[in-house]
Design a protein around this motif. Structure first.
Motif, PDB file in Angstrom:
ATOM      1  N   ARG A 177     -60.424 -48.797  22.110  1.00 33.25           N
ATOM      2  CA  ARG A 177     -60.513 -49.221  23.508  1.00 33.25           C
ATOM      3  C   ARG A 177     -61.527 -50.351  23.679  1.00 33.25           C
ATOM      4  O   ARG A 177     -61.309 -51.285  24.451  1.00 33.25           O
ATOM      5  CB  ARG A 177     -60.873 -48.016  24.384  1.00 33.25           C
ATOM      6  CG  ARG A 177     -59.734 -47.008  24.544  1.00 33.25           C
ATOM      7  CD  ARG A 177     -60.067 -45.964  25.583  1.00 33.25           C
ATOM      8  NE  ARG A 177     -61.122 -45.066  25.141  1.00 33.25           N
ATOM      9  CZ  ARG A 177     -60.914 -43.943  24.472  1.00 33.25           C
ATOM     10  NH1 ARG A 177     -59.679 -43.587  24.150  1.00 33.25           N
ATOM     11  NH2 ARG A 177     -61.918 -43.161  24.109  1.00 33.25           N
TER      12      ARG A 177
ATOM     13  N   LYS B 156     -60.660 -53.927  25.269  1.00 30.77           N
ATOM     14  CA  LYS B 156     -61.361 -54.386  26.468  1.00 30.77           C
ATOM     15  C   LYS B 156     -61.996 -55.752  26.255  1.00 30.77           C
ATOM     16  O   LYS B 156     -62.049 -56.576  27.170  1.00 30.77           O
ATOM     17  CB  LYS B 156     -62.426 -53.364  26.868  1.00 30.77           C
ATOM     18  CG  LYS B 156     -61.864 -52.070  27.454  1.00 30.77           C
ATOM     19  CD  LYS B 156     -62.985 -51.076  27.737  1.00 30.77           C
ATOM     20  CE  LYS B 156     -62.424 -49.761  28.270  1.00 30.77           C
ATOM     21  NZ  LYS B 156     -63.484 -48.750  28.496  1.00 30.77           N
TER      22      LYS B 156
ATOM     23  N   TYR C 153     -56.182 -53.293  29.742  1.00 24.08           N
ATOM     24  CA  TYR C 153     -57.620 -53.323  30.014  1.00 24.08           C
ATOM     25  C   TYR C 153     -58.017 -54.598  30.760  1.00 24.08           C
ATOM     26  O   TYR C 153     -58.953 -54.584  31.569  1.00 24.08           O
ATOM     27  CB  TYR C 153     -58.410 -53.158  28.718  1.00 24.08           C
ATOM     28  CG  TYR C 153     -58.397 -51.723  28.237  1.00 24.08           C
ATOM     29  CD1 TYR C 153     -59.071 -50.738  28.949  1.00 24.08           C
ATOM     30  CD2 TYR C 153     -57.687 -51.346  27.104  1.00 24.08           C
ATOM     31  CE1 TYR C 153     -59.045 -49.414  28.538  1.00 24.08           C
ATOM     32  CE2 TYR C 153     -57.657 -50.020  26.692  1.00 24.08           C
ATOM     33  CZ  TYR C 153     -58.336 -49.063  27.413  1.00 24.08           C
ATOM     34  OH  TYR C 153     -58.293 -47.757  27.018  1.00 24.08           O
TER      35      TYR C 153
ATOM     36  N   THR D 262     -60.266 -55.500  34.852  1.00 30.05           N
ATOM     37  CA  THR D 262     -61.472 -56.317  35.027  1.00 30.05           C
ATOM     38  C   THR D 262     -61.685 -56.627  36.499  1.00 30.05           C
ATOM     39  O   THR D 262     -60.732 -56.628  37.285  1.00 30.05           O
ATOM     40  CB  THR D 262     -61.362 -57.630  34.229  1.00 30.05           C
ATOM     41  OG1 THR D 262     -60.179 -58.329  34.655  1.00 30.05           O
ATOM     42  CG2 THR D 262     -61.276 -57.351  32.737  1.00 30.05           C
TER      43      THR D 262
END
Length: 466
Positions: A423, A427, A449, A453
């Motif tokens: 992850r 990200k 991901y 944001t």
């Protein structure tokens, strides 16, 4: 995604009784038996696993959706009954029950079924046989609901817009002992258990059970309904593909090449055992999940790319959505996951490390022993007909630049990429090592991901449990 498989109209057909049976070694026999059969081929012939689909629990698949000509009548009947408003999770359980995933249950549990589930992880049927049932499938109501129902023997179950979903008949109301339910399901009453916080802690103090009549098939209108195949539809599809074995893989995470290695290796092992056409049921969980899990929509996009990139073979893979909510109850819940796949026709079930597990909600440790899930499955009452295939540990082999089964003789060559690490890479829009995940699948994960944001107004979209 619709190209991954085709639906087959018409009833599921059983294989002819004259079809030859395979003589193979079940994976969930005691070690001493397996050793004996490996050295004595004649003894192995005594263990018969018939080609074709395993029978549902109770011998018949329970289907609770009302026939179409009766639906308007049932809607009118529902309008005249006391009403219970269902949560999203309640509707997911109606879905599960309506299609027979919990066969032989015919509705939300009455008290005797609830107690057997809590204390024995199984149900004893009228003929004395036992089927597995490890997770309570119950409907909670509050004092106001109870008083409103009064002496009525039937109630209407409605959604948040008061649309009738189902009728619950011959109802039984009994006490909802939340502490006992939580302790016996999770082995702890620590605060912070995701499903308990969602569905138990703030729920009513009563449970209502009865026989369900579901007015029409449950649909979510999210673009994914075509993947929500019922057990009957899956059985039809396996029959259409001439599957002589079905091996199920449950997951709630994106598929990386280690998962794919495990699934393709499982098929190889089944072919070596004598099966001619074993078919994989890739079966992501589609009900409630905790907020930090990747949402279903994005997982399905990622699974699509795995097949498009050829990591898994579309000809021998059926991708479908399992509608159950997720408890994160470890060895208790993994029995439910396995039992439900029996009803869909699977006779082999792949179990991995810490299945259905999670971190302790208060302490920095796993809530369950990582090996207990697979051990419990091999001993669980009512699962004797299911062959358990333990997960082989896969990791990134730096010498091969790809995922491989871990070799303890050269541990320095392997890199374990945890879910947390995966992850973090996604990200940060960083690439994992070549061979960890197919490029198309990784891009989906990065895009997910990236969607979280901060936007221009500074707000961060929150993952929505599904």
């Amino acid at each position: 995604m619709a190209s991954l498989f085709l639906r087959t109209p018409g009833p599921s057909q059983s294989l002819p009784k004259t079809q030859k049976a395979h003589f193979v070694l079940p994976q969930n026999l005691p070690l001493s038996w397996r050793s004996k059969y490996r050295t004595e081929p004649a003894a192995a012939a005594a263990v018969r696993i018939r080609c074709g689909l395993i029978e549902p629990d109770g011998g018949k698949l329970v289907e609770l959706v009302v026939e179409e000509p009766q639906r308007d009548l049932k809607r009118r009947q529902a309008l005249s009954l006391p009403q219970i408003k269902l949560s999203k999770i309640d509707i997911q359980w109606v879905h599960v029950l309506s299609e027979g995933w919990a066969s032989p249950l015919k509705g939300f549990m009455r008290e005797s079924e609830f107690l057997q589930t809590l204390h024995f992880n199984s149900l004893r049927l009228g003929d004395g046989s036992v089927v597995n049932m490890s997770v309570p499938i119950v409907l909670a109501i509050d004092d106001s609901n109870k008083n409103n129902i009064g002496d009525s023997s039937s109630v209407a179950l409605v959604d948040d817009k008061d649309n009738p979903i189902a009728i619950l008949n011959d109802v039984e109301i009994y006490k909802h002992n939340k502490e006992e339910r939580t302790a016996r399901t999770w082995g702890t009453t620590a605060p912070g258990l995701p499903y308990a916080e969602q569905a138990i802690t703030h729920a009513g103090n009563w449970l209502i059970g009865g026989d369900l009549e579901v007015i029409e098939p449950i649909k979510y209108h999210d673009g994914l309904d075509r993947f929500r195949l019922s057990p009957a539809e899956l059985r039809d599809e396996f029959t259409r593909r001439n599957a002589d074995a079905v091996f199920a893989f449950q997951l709630r995470n994106p598929v990386h090449n280690g998962h794919a290695l495990l699934m393709t290796d499982t098929r190889r092992r089944l072919l070596e055992m004598g099966y001619k056409n074993p078919v994989l049921l890739l079966h992501p969980l589609g009900g409630y999940t905790k907020a930090d899990d990747v949402p279903l929509e994005w997982r399905m996009k990622q699974h699509e790319m795995v097949l498009e990139d050829g990591v898994l073979d579309p000809e021998t893979t059926v991708v479908s959505i399992f509608p159950s909510p997720m408890h994160y109850a470890g060895p208790t819940e993994v029995q439910w996951h396995a039992k439900a796949r029996i009803n869909a026709g699977a006779n082999f079930y792949i179990v991995g490390r810490d299945p259905a597990g999670m971190g302790h909600p208060l302490e920095k440790r796993d809530l369950y022993d990582a090996d207990h899930g697979k051990k419990v499955l091999s001993m669980a009452p009512g699962l004797e007909r299911l062959n358990i295939l333990p997960f082989k540990v896969a990791a990134y082999d730096k010498t091969q630049n790809g995922m491989a089964f871990f070799d303890p003789s050269r541990p320095q060559d392997f890199l374990f990429i945890s879910g947390t690490k995966m992850r973090a890479l996604a990200k940060n829009k960083e690439s994992p090592p070549d061979g960890f995940m197919c490029p198309g699948g990784w891009k989906v994960l990065v895009d997910y991901y990236d969607s979280l944001t901060p936007s221009e107004n500074g707000r961060v979209p929150e993952p929505v449990p599904v």
